[in-house]
Every structure is written in structure tokens, then in C-alpha cells.
Design a protein around this motif. Structure first.
Motif, PDB file in Angstrom:
ATOM      1  N   ASP A 128    -108.744  -4.337  41.345  1.00  0.00           N
ATOM      2  CA  ASP A 128    -107.426  -4.075  41.782  1.00  0.00           C
ATOM      3  C   ASP A 128    -107.809  -3.476  43.197  1.00  0.00           C
ATOM      4  OD1 ASP A 128    -106.311  -5.612  39.832  1.00  0.00           O
ATOM      5  OD2 ASP A 128    -105.631  -3.606  38.830  1.00  0.00           O
ATOM      6  N   LEU A 129    -107.102  -4.012  44.266  1.00  0.00           N
ATOM      7  CA  LEU A 129    -107.022  -3.143  45.571  1.00  0.00           C
ATOM      8  C   LEU A 129    -106.428  -1.957  45.476  1.00  0.00           C
ATOM      9  CD1 LEU A 129    -108.232  -5.767  46.662  1.00  0.00           C
ATOM     10  CD2 LEU A 129    -106.852  -5.184  48.808  1.00  0.00           C
ATOM     11  N   PRO A 130    -106.985  -0.719  46.095  1.00  0.00           N
ATOM     12  CA  PRO A 130    -106.533   0.668  45.804  1.00  0.00           C
ATOM     13  C   PRO A 130    -104.817   0.635  45.883  1.00  0.00           C
ATOM     14  CG  PRO A 130    -108.679   0.749  46.969  1.00  0.00           C
ATOM     15  CD  PRO A 130    -108.309  -0.728  47.077  1.00  0.00           C
ATOM     16  N   GLY A 131    -104.188   1.271  45.254  1.00  0.00           N
ATOM     17  CA  GLY A 131    -102.916   1.266  45.396  1.00  0.00           C
ATOM     18  C   GLY A 131    -102.123   0.148  44.660  1.00  0.00           C
ATOM     19  N   PHE A 132    -102.720  -0.872  44.205  1.00  0.00           N
ATOM     20  CA  PHE A 132    -102.150  -1.997  43.663  1.00  0.00           C
ATOM     21  C   PHE A 132    -102.613  -2.155  42.232  1.00  0.00           C
ATOM     22  CE2 PHE A 132    -101.613  -2.624  47.934  1.00  0.00           C
ATOM     23  CZ  PHE A 132    -100.299  -2.984  48.238  1.00  0.00           C
ATOM     24  N   THR A 149    -105.446   3.530  41.818  1.00  0.00           N
ATOM     25  CA  THR A 149    -104.751   4.280  42.342  1.00  0.00           C
ATOM     26  C   THR A 149    -105.267   4.379  44.011  1.00  0.00           C
ATOM     27  OG1 THR A 149    -106.635   6.147  42.334  1.00  0.00           O
ATOM     28  CG2 THR A 149    -105.086   5.801  40.462  1.00  0.00           C
ATOM     29  N   PRO A 150    -104.259   4.951  44.835  1.00  0.00           N
ATOM     30  CA  PRO A 150    -104.360   4.780  46.310  1.00  0.00           C
ATOM     31  C   PRO A 150    -105.581   5.536  46.726  1.00  0.00           C
ATOM     32  CG  PRO A 150    -102.031   5.301  45.668  1.00  0.00           C
ATOM     33  CD  PRO A 150    -102.898   5.462  44.277  1.00  0.00           C
ATOM     34  N   LEU A 151    -105.960   4.886  47.814  1.00  0.00           N
ATOM     35  CA  LEU A 151    -107.050   5.441  48.826  1.00  0.00           C
ATOM     36  C   LEU A 151    -106.653   7.104  49.144  1.00  0.00           C
ATOM     37  CD1 LEU A 151    -107.722   2.708  50.825  1.00  0.00           C
ATOM     38  CD2 LEU A 151    -109.513   3.576  49.216  1.00  0.00           C
ATOM     39  N   THR A 152    -107.496   8.136  49.210  1.00  0.00           N
ATOM     40  CA  THR A 152    -106.987   9.274  49.705  1.00  0.00           C
ATOM     41  C   THR A 152    -107.964   9.589  50.925  1.00  0.00           C
ATOM     42  OG1 THR A 152    -108.430  10.557  48.195  1.00  0.00           O
ATOM     43  CG2 THR A 152    -106.464  10.324  47.618  1.00  0.00           C
ATOM     44  N   ASP A 153    -109.250   9.148  50.994  1.00  0.00           N
ATOM     45  CA  ASP A 153    -110.300   9.547  51.889  1.00  0.00           C
ATOM     46  C   ASP A 153    -110.066   8.751  53.403  1.00  0.00           C
ATOM     47  OD1 ASP A 153    -111.236  11.068  50.149  1.00  0.00           O
ATOM     48  OD2 ASP A 153    -113.150  10.124  49.733  1.00  0.00           O
ATOM     49  N   ASP A 164     -94.626   3.908  49.857  1.00  0.00           N
ATOM     50  CA  ASP A 164     -95.401   4.107  51.166  1.00  0.00           C
ATOM     51  C   ASP A 164     -96.685   3.136  51.061  1.00  0.00           C
ATOM     52  OD1 ASP A 164     -93.608   5.901  51.608  1.00  0.00           O
ATOM     53  OD2 ASP A 164     -94.557   7.537  51.399  1.00  0.00           O
ATOM     54  N   VAL A 165     -97.357   3.041  49.934  1.00  0.00           N
ATOM     55  CA  VAL A 165     -98.515   2.092  49.896  1.00  0.00           C
ATOM     56  C   VAL A 165     -98.272   0.743  50.142  1.00  0.00           C
ATOM     57  CG1 VAL A 165    -100.478   1.338  48.114  1.00  0.00           C
ATOM     58  CG2 VAL A 165     -99.998   3.706  48.398  1.00  0.00           C
ATOM     59  N   GLU A 216     -97.552   0.466  54.086  1.00  0.00           N
ATOM     60  CA  GLU A 216     -98.627   0.721  54.557  1.00  0.00           C
ATOM     61  C   GLU A 216     -99.484  -0.866  54.459  1.00  0.00           C
ATOM     62  OE1 GLU A 216    -100.596   3.998  53.369  1.00  0.00           O
ATOM     63  OE2 GLU A 216     -99.002   5.348  53.785  1.00  0.00           O
ATOM     64  N   GLY A 217     -99.586  -1.241  53.246  1.00  0.00           N
ATOM     65  CA  GLY A 217    -100.569  -2.350  52.866  1.00  0.00           C
ATOM     66  C   GLY A 217     -99.953  -3.504  53.816  1.00  0.00           C
ATOM     67  N   PHE A 218     -98.678  -3.528  53.590  1.00  0.00           N
ATOM     68  CA  PHE A 218     -97.809  -4.816  54.382  1.00  0.00           C
ATOM     69  C   PHE A 218     -98.020  -4.640  56.175  1.00  0.00           C
ATOM     70  CE2 PHE A 218     -94.565  -6.537  57.281  1.00  0.00           C
ATOM     71  CZ  PHE A 218     -94.582  -7.742  57.030  1.00  0.00           C
ATOM     72  N   ARG A 219     -97.999  -3.380  56.528  1.00  0.00           N
ATOM     73  CA  ARG A 219     -98.423  -3.437  58.206  1.00  0.00           C
ATOM     74  C   ARG A 219     -99.574  -3.575  58.378  1.00  0.00           C
ATOM     75  NH1 ARG A 219     -95.247   2.469  58.453  1.00  0.00           N
ATOM     76  NH2 ARG A 219     -93.183   1.983  58.626  1.00  0.00           N
ATOM     77  N   ALA A 220    -100.751  -3.262  57.578  1.00  0.00           N
ATOM     78  CA  ALA A 220    -102.140  -3.933  57.755  1.00  0.00           C
ATOM     79  C   ALA A 220    -102.224  -5.171  57.790  1.00  0.00           C
ATOM     80  CB  ALA A 220    -103.171  -3.205  56.483  1.00  0.00           C
ATOM     81  N   SER A 221    -101.445  -5.845  56.676  1.00  0.00           N
ATOM     82  CA  SER A 221    -101.588  -7.493  56.534  1.00  0.00           C
ATOM     83  C   SER A 221    -101.285  -8.230  57.941  1.00  0.00           C
ATOM     84  CB  SER A 221    -100.843  -7.865  55.433  1.00  0.00           C
ATOM     85  OG  SER A 221     -99.376  -7.906  55.626  1.00  0.00           O
ATOM     86  N   ILE A 222    -100.464  -7.512  58.632  1.00  0.00           N
ATOM     87  CA  ILE A 222    -100.000  -8.435  59.936  1.00  0.00           C
ATOM     88  C   ILE A 222    -100.556  -7.717  61.050  1.00  0.00           C
ATOM     89  CG2 ILE A 222     -97.951  -9.117  58.851  1.00  0.00           C
ATOM     90  CD1 ILE A 222     -96.289  -6.918  60.557  1.00  0.00           C
TER      91      ILE A 222
END
Length: 299
Positions: free
Chosen positions: A71-75, A79-83, A214-215, A218-224
Motif C-alpha cells: 500500500d503506498l504511504p498514506g493509503f 502510514t504516511p511518509l514523514t521523511d 492532507d495526504v 497532497e497525493g492528488f496534487r502529485a498525480s496532476i
């Protein structure tokens, strides 16, 4: 209401184990399907707002291959990425580190679906060593330039609104049954009623399994923010593109252009299917993958 997968019996015949590792601050849950002694190991990067269940219909068709599906981090259960941020570069760094943590660098083939094709492409260009790449429903051009520009602009506004609302309201908006149903109905092309019901059930079950508002924004913004074409010319390993003739996110003409941009790519276009190849025609995707692997040297 739970609806059994039409691929459940095939999947049940494949051994599966789950585990977790910590990568760039994310406790990443992953599932390993098939034998560790299989001739090929494939690591999966799933699509935006998906999780490991999504690619299982394709895995079910390929019992002789080992799949490692996180599962990709945050999904899902990760758990979400922190680094690093939840950006394309951040997810690419996570994928590279995940493969390395499992001792699969240089041995595992990378398979991405949708957003996962962008993540995989960025990772390979940034130094992830792999013998080959497989892209299912590759994002060959920006969604902002795709065949449904107005729908994309509305989607952008929807996520931006969710980001500005108080967290609880934003979460409720993102989880709206009606929004998920509209998304599922617009992407599903099959006319088989039982298959459509199952696909809708999958989306309602898994599309909203994310860590927080927030995750997912952020993931959506990354996707586009970019697409595979930004990395294509620098991916020199053998690459399989499994595209769809009726994909509403990436026009098929862009897939042919992507193939031309890549030094070592093979394109398979599947008819009468859209952005849900993994749900609607997994057997055809598996056939394309098998043919591609047959042409690779044995590791």
C-alpha cells in the motif's frame, strides 16, 4: 454489502503473506503473492487512492510469478511518509528505498498502474535499478490536457475545496458516496451488470482508505503535477505499456507518442476498456505481461 470478486477462486489458489517495513518514516504494509522461487518478481506501485487489492485480479491470472504489492504511504494500511513529502519525487524515493529494503534492487520488475506509472518512471530515472518496467494505464500526458479537460478542472476544484474546508468537512466531502459512485460509473466501461456492481463495490470499499485529508490532497496534487512523458526518454530498460482504447484520463494517441519517446518500449492497446484495465480485463493484461516476460532473459 460485500460482493465476492469474480477472480476470488483464482486468487485463493495463490499463497499470500503480509508483512511491514519502515521506509522514509512510513510503516509500509505489503503483501507477497506466489513463490519466492518464481522466475520473476514484480513490485507493484498502485494508482491514486487505490491500495494493494486493486491489482489482485491481474495477480490472480499469473500464479507463476511472485508479486510484492505494498500500500503506498498514506493509503490502505500504510502510514504516511514523514521523511519526504507526498509528491511524485517523494513517492519515487520511497519506492526505491522499499525495493532496496527488501533486497530486490536490480532483480524486481516494477509494475505501475495509473499514478503508479508516474511514480515508477520517476524512480527508475532517479536510479532505481530494475530489469524491466510494466505500465498499466500509463499516464502518458497530463490529465489537464486529457480528453475530459472540464471534468479534470472540476476534480481539481473539488480537491482544492476539500483542502480549504475544516478537516472534518473536508474528509466528509472526499468520502462522499455520491462522488465515489460518480467516479466509478464514469470510468467503468463494461456493460456486464455483475462486473459493474463488483467494481463499484471495490471503489466504495477501498477508495476512501487513506490516512487523513492532507495526504489525499497532497497525493492528488502529485498525480496532476507531471506524467510519464517527462521521464520517458531516460527509461532505457525494456518497458511494456498496457493502454486502453477508451481511457478517459489519457487519450490513446498519447500512448502511441509515449511509445515513440521511449527507447525500448512495447505498446499493447486493449479495446473496449477504459482506465480500469485491472478490474475489467485482467486476463488480457496478464496475457500482455506474459508475452513481455517471455521475451526477457531469465534472471
Amino acid at each position: 454489502m460485500s460482493i465476492e470478486s469474480p477472480f476470488a477462486s483464482l486468487l485463493a489458489a495463490i499463497p499470500v503473506e503480509s508483512d511491514e517495513v519502515t521506509v522514509l518514516g512510513s510503516t509500509t504494509r505489503f503483501w507477497s503473492y506466489g513463490s519466492p522461487d518464481a522466475p520473476f518478481t514484480i513490485v507493484i506501485a498502485h494508482g491514486y487512492r487505490g491500495e494493494h487489492h486493486g491489482i489482485e485480479p491481474i495477480i490472480a491470472q499469473l500464479p507463476g510469478i511472485r508479486f510484492v504489492s505494498p500500500d503506498l504511504p498514506g493509503f490502505g494500511e500504510s502510514t504516511p511518509l514523514t521523511d519526504v513529502p507526498h509528491s511524485v519525487a517523494g513517492y519515487a524515493a520511497w519506492l526505491t528505498a522499499f525495493v532496496d529494503t527488501l533486497g530486490l534492487t536490480g532483480r524486481a520488475i516494477i509494475l505501475g498502474h495509473s499514478f503508479g506509472t508516474i511514480v515508477g518512471a520517476n524512480a527508475v530515472v532517479d536510479g532505481l535499478t530494475t530489469p524491466a518496467v510494466i505500465m498499466v494505464n500509463p499516464i502518458a500526458t497530463s490529465g489537464l490536457r486529457g480528453p475530459r479537460k472540464l471534468a479534470t478542472k472540476v476534480t481539481v476544484a473539488y480537491y482544492e475545496l476539500a483542502s480549504k474546508l475544516p478537516a472534518k468537512l473536508g474528509h466528509r466531502l472526499l468520502n462522499s458516496w455520491f462522488v465515489v459512485q460518480f467516479m466509478s460509473s464514469s470510468m467503468t466501461k463494461t456493460r456486464e451488470r455483475s462486473l459493474r456492481r463488483w467494481i463499484h463495490n471495490e471503489h466504495h470499499t477501498y477508495f476512501s482508505r487513506y490516512a487523513n485529508r492532507d495526504v489525499v490532497v497532497e497525493g492528488f496534487r502529485a498525480s496532476i503535477s507531471t506524467d510519464v512523458s517527462a521521464f520517458a526518454a531516460r527509461i532505457t530498460v525494456p518497458t511494456l505499456l498496457v493502454a486502453a482504447a477508451r481511457d478517459d484520463i489519457t487519450p490513446v494517441a498519447a500512448q502511441f507518442e509515449l511509445e515513440r519517446m521511449m527507447p525500448n518500449a512495447t505498446l499493447r492497446v486493449l479495446a473496449d476498456v477504459g482506465h480500469l484495465i485491472h478490474y475489467e480485463v485482467p486476463a488480457l493484461a496478464a496475457e500482455a505481461i506474459t508475452s513481455f516476460l517471455d521475451d526477457l532473459p531469465q534472471p
